[in-house]
Each structure stands twice: as structure tokens, then as C-alpha cells.
Write a protein that holds these residues in place. Structure first.
Motif, short mmCIF file in Angstrom:
data_model
loop_
_atom_site.label_atom_id
_atom_site.label_comp_id
_atom_site.label_asym_id
_atom_site.label_seq_id
_atom_site.Cartn_x
_atom_site.Cartn_y
_atom_site.Cartn_z
N SER A 12 0.82 -1.21 0.00
CA SER A 12 0.00 0.00 0.00
C SER A 12 0.85 1.27 0.00
O SER A 12 0.35 2.36 -0.31
N ASN A 13 2.14 1.13 0.33
CA ASN A 13 3.05 2.28 0.30
C ASN A 13 3.68 2.48 -1.08
O ASN A 13 4.30 3.52 -1.33
N PHE A 14 3.56 1.49 -1.95
CA PHE A 14 4.22 1.55 -3.26
C PHE A 14 3.22 1.64 -4.42
O PHE A 14 3.60 1.98 -5.53
N PHE A 15 1.96 1.30 -4.17
CA PHE A 15 0.93 1.32 -5.22
C PHE A 15 -0.30 2.07 -4.73
O PHE A 15 -0.62 2.03 -3.54
N THR A 16 -0.98 2.73 -5.65
CA THR A 16 -2.32 3.23 -5.39
C THR A 16 -3.30 2.20 -5.95
O THR A 16 -2.91 1.31 -6.71
N PRO A 17 -4.59 2.31 -5.60
CA PRO A 17 -5.55 1.36 -6.18
C PRO A 17 -5.53 1.34 -7.71
O PRO A 17 -5.62 0.27 -8.32
N LEU A 18 -5.41 2.50 -8.35
CA LEU A 18 -5.36 2.54 -9.80
C LEU A 18 -4.10 1.84 -10.32
O LEU A 18 -4.16 1.06 -11.28
N GLN A 19 -2.97 2.11 -9.69
CA GLN A 19 -1.72 1.46 -10.10
C GLN A 19 -1.80 -0.06 -9.90
O GLN A 19 -1.30 -0.84 -10.72
N ALA A 20 -2.43 -0.47 -8.81
CA ALA A 20 -2.59 -1.90 -8.54
C ALA A 20 -3.44 -2.56 -9.62
O ALA A 20 -3.12 -3.66 -10.10
N TYR A 21 -4.53 -1.88 -10.02
CA TYR A 21 -5.39 -2.45 -11.06
C TYR A 21 -4.63 -2.52 -12.39
O TYR A 21 -4.75 -3.52 -13.12
#
Length: 667
Positions: free
Chosen positions: A601-610
């Protein structure tokens, strides 16, 4: 030792009978083409082996897997044939039986599904049918095993009737042509009459064999002469004429051996099909079934079980290993490779075993229930719009479990170009290996919407495959005449033993991969993280893994996840998609899945994760999939094409998703 060849139409219970007679498990499904290779098992009585051949409707092959059966009959040595017949579809099944009788080899008939036949009001005089065909017939229920013990004993003690003389007469024109062709064949040639019949039925494999033994010009002249004579007599081709003679013989058999009692007005299967194959409801119901599948996999059953396993592996097991390593005085390097490499890498993947098995269990249920064939039927119209047919959707559905058997299942597709196109597109289906990545990220960034997020990824894979199918069919692959023939088996409540076996057979491959491929990959990733250009036992920022990730990271920046950790994980994911999770466990040194989720959660945002999950979905197939593409296409060119186009599509689509998400304020 006896060698018995098991042969029959698709969905006659042939593979189930194989499992019962051999006490060994082979993959059982409910659609045409599930058995794409011959499979061998030792008979229970230890007196021989049973060879399970692909389900076919005719000995004149239309698809690659049907050709396997014809080639086996021509090239292999076997004692006799065991023909499995669906008693409830006796008339249709007898078309293959008559062709098998014409081969001339000893034959036993296993008359399966007699219970279904009775429910449909069919009363079969087994004794009369046996006498007319001049072969033994054993009534069985392959699913429950009823009658199978008697059949097994019958096989062990069977003495073929050498005086059997069942032989259809096709009239003077065909019979004289058969004699003329047979006399020209070499003396040692087996099955001469059958070969001649198959030649006039336009069997491509038999034609190739005969053309290697006789002058092509003479064969062409014989065929033309026979065709002209038959057309003058009946107005049809020799192939149609031969099939007509068989149909008349079957009608005669049915009239003498089968009585039709009062039948239920609308069978149960047909009542359900009115809903599930409805042109308006079919696809929504399929999507709803997938949604429930993912709810069970991630939220209702699989997720909680994975959490328990994670607590056990990274709690008690981890603590016990630390204590053991301290007691034996293990070096820092050994301690690191076991805890930070093997446990973090392999354990980080093993925690998803419950979710994988839940998914496979549901897929097995769908297959064994008979619903899978209905999905293909529902999708046929849509697939036809993009240059394929409904049967091509079956390998794609199998690809949800693993792309490798999905690609192999494309052998059941009759048209070579459609088969090749299906092979190239099946890797876009989201397999169980990718599921480990989804599970990690949706649990971190979308805990309340896990099922819908994963469903969206599966739908993206399907839509991209359909869009590319249309593009490829209009450009690379010119359209050819499509054939869509698929059996709709009756709905059945799967047996628990069969369901358990089906789930285990699918899931154990994942466990084996964790014990071998992922183990090796985890140790390799740890080694790259532990060493660097300046030596050993270095900080992660000075490791080889960091160097490799940094080379890839700039290329990933436009996609939203341009960090070295993502780059390193994607490289390892080419070998096996599960290794992506192993790599992240090692990079972030997370002692448990819960802590890894907190770090991510410190390296990705929800959009980046998707976006990362979408890229994982579409980018290059894993090494095993690439290998099977090469094997099935026999072409390095098409293999490289599959790798290249998928990477380009993944990059382009992920870029679009990230830009749209950013514009909508999700960054």
C-alpha cells in the motif's frame, strides 16, 4: 498381455468407464474433445491395459484429436475394441459402431447410461441386438460402477468369435470398387475392406496412406469412376451413399431391438436449457455464475481459509524453522535463504492454495454437471461474429484453470485456422497462476469488492481475445467455412468422488509447481537479492535484482507502476506467474501476507494496482505455455508472434486504463 482400445462418441461415459476399469484417474469432462490424447491404464485384473482414445463420431476425422483415433487403429497393435455406447442415444451411436465392425477387429460393446434410456421410455432388447451385431454387449452404469465388474471379467475371459461375419452390403458398384482396390493393395496390408470403404468416404488419413502405396492417378481414376456410377444410380456422392446404407441398417436394428414406451413430455435437461441457453439470458447467467465463483473463491470460502493457512505458515512454521536453525548453528546465508528465500517465496504462494482449490472445485462442478457445453452453445453467435465458433470458447474456459491444457484442448476444433487462432488467443484467459497475484492485490486495495474486480479482469481477457480474433480473422487469417457441432449432455449432479478427483487433479499441478518451479525460482530470486556487483550479503538497493528491476522500471512508468520492484517481479513472472508473488515477498521481506499487503500500500495506489493486474493478465505467456504453443503449432514463427503481440497488447491497454483512470481522478 491384452491391449484393449476404448472408443466411442463424446459424452458416452467413456472416460468414466476408463477410470472404473483401471482404478486410475484420468481427466473427465462433459464436452466434445476433452480427451485430446490416448491415455493408458492398467486393468484391475492385471491382465492387460486399456487405451482411452478421443471421443469421435466417425472414423473419418474432422479434427486433430479425431485423427489420433484413426491413426491408432491403423498403426498400433491392440487385442480388441471396447465400444462405449450411450443407450439413450443408441441410433446416433450405432453409426460409429458399424464403422468399427467394418474394421474387422474383435469388438465388445459397453451399453452405458441404460438408466437414462429407461427414463426416456426406451426398452432395448440387449440379447437381440447382440445377436444381430454378432458381438457381446454388456449393460453398464459407468458413473456408479454398476455392471462394470461383470464387464471387467468379460474382458479378461473374452475369446473373440473368429467366425463373426457381420458385414453390410453396399451394392454392386461399391462392393466391386472395394474388391478392385483391395486386390491392388500389398499382401501384408491389414483391414483392406475397411480401408477401401474409408477411401470412398473421403477419410483424409486413409487417403494419405493409400497414396503412399498405390499410384495417385489410378486412385483418382477409380474414385471418379465410382462417383460417376453412384451419382447416376442415386444422385449422391459415394460418401453420402455409404452413410445412407448404414442409416437404413441402423433403422432396421432399432425397429427390431428397441421399443419406445411413453416418454416424459419435456426432459429435465430441456427445461433448464430453455433458460440457460436463452439468447437473452445465456450470457448474463454465465457472468452471474462467474461472479458467484469469485465470491466463493475470494470472500466466502477461499479467502478465510487462505488467511488461516497464512497464519500457520508464517506463524508456527516460521517460528519452528527459526528455532531449529538457531539450534543447529546455521550460518547467516543458510538462515536467509530458508527464511527469506524459500519460506517467503514458496510460502507466499502456498497461502493461496485454498483459493486455487475452491476455484478448481467450482470449475469441476460446472464441467461434470453438463453446463460447460451450454456455455459454448450460448457463446457461439458471439464467437461467430469474430471469426470463430462456440467450440473455440471451451479451450478458453479450460484456460481459466491453466493455459496449457486449454491450448491442448484446441485439438478438438475441426478447422486448422480456427484451431491456430484459438491457440494464440487462449493465453489471454486469466489462469489460476495469475489468481495468486489478483488475490494479493485485491485483498490489499479492494477488500470490499474483490469478486467484482477479479471478474472485471476475466471479462477484459475475454473481450480482448474476441476483439483480436476479429482483427486476426480479417487480416492474418482469412475466413474459412466454420463447423460447430457439440454434444449437449444431460444435466447431472456430479458425484462427490469424481468432483474431488477432478479438483485434486487440477490443483495438484499447482502444488507440484510450488514444490519445484516456484521453489527454484524463489531460491534464484533470493540469490539475486542477496548478491550484487560488489559482493554478497548486500542491501537490496545494491543487489543484482535491483539492477535488473531498474532497467525495466522506466518502461513501466507510463503504465503507472514504474518502480524497480514491479519490473523485477514481471521478469520473474515469465517463468511462472506465481513467482511474481514470490518475488515480492522476497523483495519486501514480508514475513506474512498481511504484512506484505501493508507494505504494498506504500508503493501502489488502487489505480496502479489495477493496472499492474491488467498487465499481468495480458503480457507474455509463462514459459510452460510458450512451450506448448510451440509444440501445438510446430512453428517458431507463431510462437514468437504469440509472445510479441500479447506484450504489445498488454502495454497498450494498460496505458489506456491508467490514462482514463487518471482523468477520472483515481490516481
Amino acid at each position: 498381455m491384452l491391449t484393449v482400445a476404448l472408443i466411442g462418441n463424446p459424452n458416452t461415459g467413456k472416460s468414466s468407464l476408463f477410470n472404473t476399469l483401471t482404478s486410475s484417474y484420468e481427466y473427465v469432462g462433459n464436452w466434445s474433445g476433452v480427451t485430446v490424447e490416448k491415455k493408458v491404464g492398467l486393468l484391475k485384473n492385471k491382465q492387460g491395459q486399456l487405451v482411452d482414445l478421443p471421443g469421435i463420431y466417425s472414423l473419418s476425422p474432422l479434427s486433430k484429436d479425431e485423427g489420433i483415433t484413426t491413426q491408432y487403429l491403423l498403426q498400433e497393435e491392440y487385442s480388441f475394441l471396447l465400444n462405449v455406447i450411450d443407450a439413450s442415444q443408441l441410433k446416433r451411436n450405432l453409426h460409429l459402431t458399424l464403422q468399427l465392425l467394418e474394421v474387422g477387429k474383435p469388438l465388445i460393446i459397453a451399453l452405458n447410461m441404460i438408466d437414462v434410456a429407461k427414463r426416456r421410455g426406451l426398452q432395448i432388447d440387449v440379447k437381440a441386438l447382440s445377436e444381430m451385431l454378432q458381438v457381446p454387449i454388456a449393460p453398464v452404469l459407468a458413473r456408479s460402477g454398476a455392471g462394470c465388474h461383470e464387464l471387467s471379467q468379460h474382458i479378461a475371459t473374452y475369446q473373440p468369435n473368429q467366425s463373426r461375419s457381420f458385414q453390410l452390403q453396399y451394392g454392386s458398384i461399391i462392393d466391386e470398387a472395394i474388391i478392385e482396390l483391395s486386390e491392388r493393395l500389398p499382401e501384408e496390408t491389414k483391414y483392406k475392406r475397411w480401408l477401401a470403404l474409408q477411401f470412398f468416404e473421403e477419410n483424409s488419413i486413409v487417403r494419405a496412406l493409400l497414396e503412399s502405396q498405390l499410384p495417385k492417378e489410378w486412385l483418382a481414376e477409380l474414385q471418379l469412376t465410382t462417383e460417376n456410377a453412384i451419382r447416376k444410380l442415386s444422385g449422391v456422392s459415394p460418401r453420402q451413399y455409404i452413410q445412407h446404407v448404414r442409416s437404413e441398417a441402423i433403422d432396421s436394428l432399432m425397429n427390431k431391438c428397441v421399443q419406445q414406451k411413453n416418454e416424459i413430455a419435456i426432459p429435465f435437461s430441456e427445461r433448464i436449457d430453455q433458460i440457460v441457453t436463452n439468447k437473452y439470458l445465456g450470457i448474463p447467467l454465465f457472468l452471474a455464475a462467474m461472479y458467484v465463483t469469485f465470491k466463493l473463491t475470494f470472500e466466502w470460502v477461499g479467502g478465510p481459509l487462505s488467511d488461516l493457512l497464512d497464519g500457520f505458515l508464517h506463524g508456527k512454521v516460521n517460528d519452528m524453522l527459526n528455532i531449529f536453525l538457531d539450534q543447529v548453528g546455521a550460518s547467516e546465508a543458510i538462515h536467509s535463504v530458508i527464511i527469506n528465500g524459500i519460506v517467503a517465496g514458496v510460502g507466499g504462494v502456498l497461502v493461496f492454495i485454498p483459493q486455487i482449490f475452491v476455484l478448481f472445485g467450482i470449475i469441476s462442478f460446472i464441467e461434470d454437471s453438463g453446463y460447460m457445453a451450454r456455455v459454448a452453445t450460448v457463446m457461439d453467435k458471439l464467437m461467430e461474429l469474430v471469426g470463430l465458433n462456440g467450440k473455440a470458447f471451451i479451450p478458453m474456459i479450460i484456460g481459466f484453470g491453466c493455459n496449457v491444457p486449454g491450448i491442448m484442448a484446441a485439438r478438438s476444433i475441426e478447422q486448422p485456422k480456427e484451431r491456430l487462432l484459438t491457440i494464440l488467443l487462449t493465453p489471454l484467459m486469466s489462469c489460476s497462476a495469475r489468481l495468486t497475484v489478483y488475490s494479493l492485490f485485491v485483498g490489499t486495495f479492494f477488500p470490499k469488492n474483490q469478486a467484482i474486480i477479479v471478474l472485471s479482469l476475466y471479462v477484459i481477457g475475454i473481450l480482448v481475445a474476441l476483439l483480436l480474433a476479429k482483427v486476426f480473422s480479417l487480416t492474418i487469417f482469412k475466413e474459412e467455412k466454420s463447423i460447430f457441432v457439440i454434444e449437449l449432455p444431460p444435466y447431472r449432479l456430479p458425484q462427490w468422488t469424481t468432483l474431488f478427483r477432478g479438483t485434486w487433479e487440477k490443483g495438484k499441478g499447482f502444488v507440484k509447481k510450488a514444490g519445484s518451479f516456484i521453489f527454484g525460482g524463489s531460491v534464484t530470486i533470493w540469490l539475486l537479492s542477496y548478491s550484487g556487483p560488489s559482493g554478497w550479503n548486500l542491501p537490496m538497493e545494491k543487489s543484482f535484482l535491483h539492477v535488473i528491476g531498474n532497467l525495466i522500471a522506466p518502461l513501466l512508468t507510463p503504465l503507472g507502476f514504474g518502480n524497480w520492484q514491479a519490473g523485477a517481479s514481471l521478469i520473474s513472472g515469465f517463468f511462472a506467474k506465481e513467482v511474481v508473488v514470490s518475488t515480492m515477498n522476497i523483495i519486501y521481506k514480508a514475513p506474512s501476507e498481511e504484512q506484505l499487503q501493508g507494505i504494498l500500500s506504500n508503493f501502489f495506489t488502487p489505480l496502479q494496482a489495477y493496472c499492474f493486474m491488467a498487465f499481468i493478465l495480458l503480457y507474455v505467456p509463462c514459459l510452460a505455455t510458450v512451450g506448448v504453443i510451440k509444440k501445438e503449432t510446430s512453428s517458431s514463427r507463431w510462437t514468437w508472434f504469440a509472445v510479441t503481440y500479447s506484450l504489445c497488447v498488454a502495454y497498450f491497454l494498460t496505458f489506456i486504463i491508467f490514462k482514463i483512470g487518471t482523468l477520472l481522478g483515481f490516481a
